[in-house]
Scaffold this motif. Structure first.
Motif, PDB file in Angstrom:
ATOM      1  N   MET A  63       0.838  -1.204   0.000  1.00  0.00           N
ATOM      2  CA  MET A  63       0.000   0.000   0.000  1.00  0.00           C
ATOM      3  C   MET A  63       0.872   1.254   0.000  1.00  0.00           C
ATOM      4  O   MET A  63       0.582   2.225  -0.704  1.00  0.00           O
ATOM      5  N   ALA A  64       1.967   1.225   0.770  1.00  0.00           N
ATOM      6  CA  ALA A  64       2.875   2.372   0.827  1.00  0.00           C
ATOM      7  C   ALA A  64       3.539   2.613  -0.530  1.00  0.00           C
ATOM      8  O   ALA A  64       3.808   3.764  -0.889  1.00  0.00           O
ATOM      9  N   LEU A  65       3.791   1.552  -1.275  1.00  0.00           N
ATOM     10  CA  LEU A  65       4.371   1.719  -2.606  1.00  0.00           C
ATOM     11  C   LEU A  65       3.418   2.425  -3.559  1.00  0.00           C
ATOM     12  O   LEU A  65       3.853   3.082  -4.495  1.00  0.00           O
ATOM     13  N   SER A  66       2.128   2.284  -3.314  1.00  0.00           N
ATOM     14  CA  SER A  66       1.147   2.912  -4.206  1.00  0.00           C
ATOM     15  C   SER A  66       0.683   4.279  -3.704  1.00  0.00           C
ATOM     16  O   SER A  66      -0.020   4.982  -4.422  1.00  0.00           O
ATOM     17  N   ARG A  67       1.080   4.637  -2.487  1.00  0.00           N
ATOM     18  CA  ARG A  67       0.665   5.933  -1.914  1.00  0.00           C
ATOM     19  C   ARG A  67       1.879   6.641  -1.328  1.00  0.00           C
ATOM     20  O   ARG A  67       2.428   6.222  -0.318  1.00  0.00           O
ATOM     21  N   GLU A  68       2.262   7.710  -1.968  1.00  0.00           N
ATOM     22  CA  GLU A  68       3.461   8.445  -1.565  1.00  0.00           C
ATOM     23  C   GLU A  68       3.407   8.924  -0.119  1.00  0.00           C
ATOM     24  O   GLU A  68       4.439   8.998   0.554  1.00  0.00           O
ATOM     25  N   ASP A  69       2.217   9.219   0.369  1.00  0.00           N
ATOM     26  CA  ASP A  69       2.097   9.733   1.740  1.00  0.00           C
ATOM     27  C   ASP A  69       2.395   8.666   2.800  1.00  0.00           C
ATOM     28  O   ASP A  69       2.565   8.988   3.977  1.00  0.00           O
ATOM     29  N   LEU A  70       2.482   7.402   2.414  1.00  0.00           N
ATOM     30  CA  LEU A  70       2.758   6.330   3.372  1.00  0.00           C
ATOM     31  C   LEU A  70       4.210   5.853   3.368  1.00  0.00           C
ATOM     32  O   LEU A  70       4.600   5.051   4.223  1.00  0.00           O
ATOM     33  N   VAL A  71       5.011   6.336   2.433  1.00  0.00           N
ATOM     34  CA  VAL A  71       6.382   5.836   2.292  1.00  0.00           C
ATOM     35  C   VAL A  71       7.199   6.101   3.553  1.00  0.00           C
ATOM     36  O   VAL A  71       7.865   5.201   4.066  1.00  0.00           O
ATOM     37  N   ARG A  72       7.164   7.302   4.079  1.00  0.00           N
ATOM     38  CA  ARG A  72       7.943   7.624   5.279  1.00  0.00           C
ATOM     39  C   ARG A  72       7.499   6.765   6.465  1.00  0.00           C
ATOM     40  O   ARG A  72       8.321   6.231   7.200  1.00  0.00           O
ATOM     41  N   GLY A  73       6.208   6.610   6.649  1.00  0.00           N
ATOM     42  CA  GLY A  73       5.690   5.785   7.744  1.00  0.00           C
ATOM     43  C   GLY A  73       6.102   4.332   7.609  1.00  0.00           C
ATOM     44  O   GLY A  73       6.431   3.673   8.590  1.00  0.00           O
ATOM     45  N   ALA A  74       6.103   3.826   6.378  1.00  0.00           N
ATOM     46  CA  ALA A  74       6.489   2.433   6.143  1.00  0.00           C
ATOM     47  C   ALA A  74       7.970   2.220   6.461  1.00  0.00           C
ATOM     48  O   ALA A  74       8.344   1.223   7.083  1.00  0.00           O
ATOM     49  N   LEU A  75       8.804   3.157   6.056  1.00  0.00           N
ATOM     50  CA  LEU A  75      10.231   3.040   6.363  1.00  0.00           C
ATOM     51  C   LEU A  75      10.482   3.167   7.861  1.00  0.00           C
ATOM     52  O   LEU A  75      11.308   2.438   8.422  1.00  0.00           O
ATOM     53  N   THR A  76       9.771   4.073   8.513  1.00  0.00           N
ATOM     54  CA  THR A  76       9.894   4.218   9.965  1.00  0.00           C
ATOM     55  C   THR A  76       9.469   2.933  10.661  1.00  0.00           C
ATOM     56  O   THR A  76      10.125   2.472  11.604  1.00  0.00           O
ATOM     57  N   LEU A  77       8.388   2.325  10.192  1.00  0.00           N
ATOM     58  CA  LEU A  77       7.934   1.051  10.741  1.00  0.00           C
ATOM     59  C   LEU A  77       9.016  -0.015  10.592  1.00  0.00           C
ATOM     60  O   LEU A  77       9.285  -0.761  11.534  1.00  0.00           O
ATOM     61  N   LEU A  78       9.649  -0.091   9.434  1.00  0.00           N
ATOM     62  CA  LEU A  78      10.702  -1.088   9.228  1.00  0.00           C
ATOM     63  C   LEU A  78      11.893  -0.846  10.155  1.00  0.00           C
ATOM     64  O   LEU A  78      12.454  -1.797  10.704  1.00  0.00           O
ATOM     65  N   VAL A  79      12.271   0.419  10.340  1.00  0.00           N
ATOM     66  CA  VAL A  79      13.382   0.732  11.254  1.00  0.00           C
ATOM     67  C   VAL A  79      13.032   0.276  12.669  1.00  0.00           C
ATOM     68  O   VAL A  79      13.834  -0.382  13.343  1.00  0.00           O
ATOM     69  N   LEU A  80      11.836   0.599  13.123  1.00  0.00           N
ATOM     70  CA  LEU A  80      11.423   0.186  14.473  1.00  0.00           C
ATOM     71  C   LEU A  80      11.283  -1.327  14.584  1.00  0.00           C
ATOM     72  O   LEU A  80      11.705  -1.930  15.573  1.00  0.00           O
ATOM     73  N   LEU A  81      10.699  -1.939  13.588  1.00  0.00           N
ATOM     74  CA  LEU A  81      10.506  -3.389  13.578  1.00  0.00           C
ATOM     75  C   LEU A  81      11.837  -4.127  13.669  1.00  0.00           C
ATOM     76  O   LEU A  81      12.021  -4.994  14.526  1.00  0.00           O
ATOM     77  N   TYR A  82      12.767  -3.776  12.790  1.00  0.00           N
ATOM     78  CA  TYR A  82      14.041  -4.494  12.781  1.00  0.00           C
ATOM     79  C   TYR A  82      14.911  -4.142  13.985  1.00  0.00           C
ATOM     80  O   TYR A  82      15.702  -4.977  14.434  1.00  0.00           O
ATOM     81  N   SER A  83      14.755  -2.943  14.526  1.00  0.00           N
ATOM     82  CA  SER A  83      15.460  -2.610  15.768  1.00  0.00           C
ATOM     83  C   SER A  83      14.964  -3.488  16.909  1.00  0.00           C
ATOM     84  O   SER A  83      15.756  -4.058  17.667  1.00  0.00           O
ATOM     85  N   ALA A  84      13.645  -3.606  17.032  1.00  0.00           N
ATOM     86  CA  ALA A  84      13.059  -4.417  18.104  1.00  0.00           C
ATOM     87  C   ALA A  84      13.416  -5.892  17.934  1.00  0.00           C
ATOM     88  O   ALA A  84      13.783  -6.570  18.902  1.00  0.00           O
ATOM     89  N   LEU A  85      13.311  -6.404  16.712  1.00  0.00           N
ATOM     90  CA  LEU A  85      13.664  -7.812  16.465  1.00  0.00           C
ATOM     91  C   LEU A  85      15.127  -8.071  16.780  1.00  0.00           C
ATOM     92  O   LEU A  85      15.469  -9.066  17.429  1.00  0.00           O
ATOM     93  N   GLY A  86      15.993  -7.205  16.316  1.00  0.00           N
ATOM     94  CA  GLY A  86      17.417  -7.382  16.551  1.00  0.00           C
ATOM     95  C   GLY A  86      17.771  -7.329  18.028  1.00  0.00           C
ATOM     96  O   GLY A  86      18.519  -8.175  18.531  1.00  0.00           O
ATOM     97  N   LEU A  87      17.227  -6.336  18.742  1.00  0.00           N
ATOM     98  CA  LEU A  87      17.514  -6.234  20.176  1.00  0.00           C
ATOM     99  C   LEU A  87      16.965  -7.433  20.948  1.00  0.00           C
ATOM    100  O   LEU A  87      17.627  -7.957  21.844  1.00  0.00           O
TER     101      LEU A  87
END
Length: 131
Positions: A63-87
């Motif tokens: 959905m973020a790929l099809s909506r420019e307004d969601l790209v930043r939120g999607a990347l932020t989600l990935l940063v938080l997700l992988y930080s939490a998983l890694g820790l």
């Protein structure tokens, strides 16, 4: 923006593929990490949590790929997700004696690379927008 979209597309495919694999073949996927599913309830839980959650994340990235307004939120989600998983994985390796846990060490490497790429794409997006 192109960098961000490439990273989102790669993550969408990886999460979607893993989610489908866990949903379709929960026993085979969990065996790779040494988990044994001893009941139908355990298999259903893996299908829902490992399969459904990753499929849902992949759908959000699509959905973020099809909506420019969601790209930043999607990347932020990935940063938080992988930080939490890694820790959490580092904590588990420390608590459970991780020197011999090849599966978890490889997973940690993949999470660290995914975190780095998502952060790199997020920083590139900020630069593109002049922030």
């Amino acid at each position: 923006m192109r960098r961000a979209r490439i990273i989102l597309a790669i993550q969408m495919l990886a999460l979607g593929g893993l989610g489908l694999a866990y949903f379709i073949q929960p026993h085979e996927m969990t065996n790779a990490s040494g988990m044994l599913l001893m009941s139908a309830a355990a298999a259903t839980d893996v299908r829902a949590y490992y399969g459904g959650l990753q499929i849902g994340l992949a759908a959000f990235l699509a959905m973020a790929l099809s909506r420019e307004d969601l790209v930043r939120g999607a990347l932020t989600l990935l940063v938080l997700l992988y930080s939490a998983l890694g820790l959490a994985r580092i904590g588990g390796l420390w608590l459970d004696g991780g020197a011999q846990q090849t599966f978890n060490l490889v997973a940690l490497l993949i999470e660290a690379v995914s975190l780095g790429l998502a952060y790199w794409a997020l920083q590139g997006l900020r630069a593109d927008l002049g922030e």
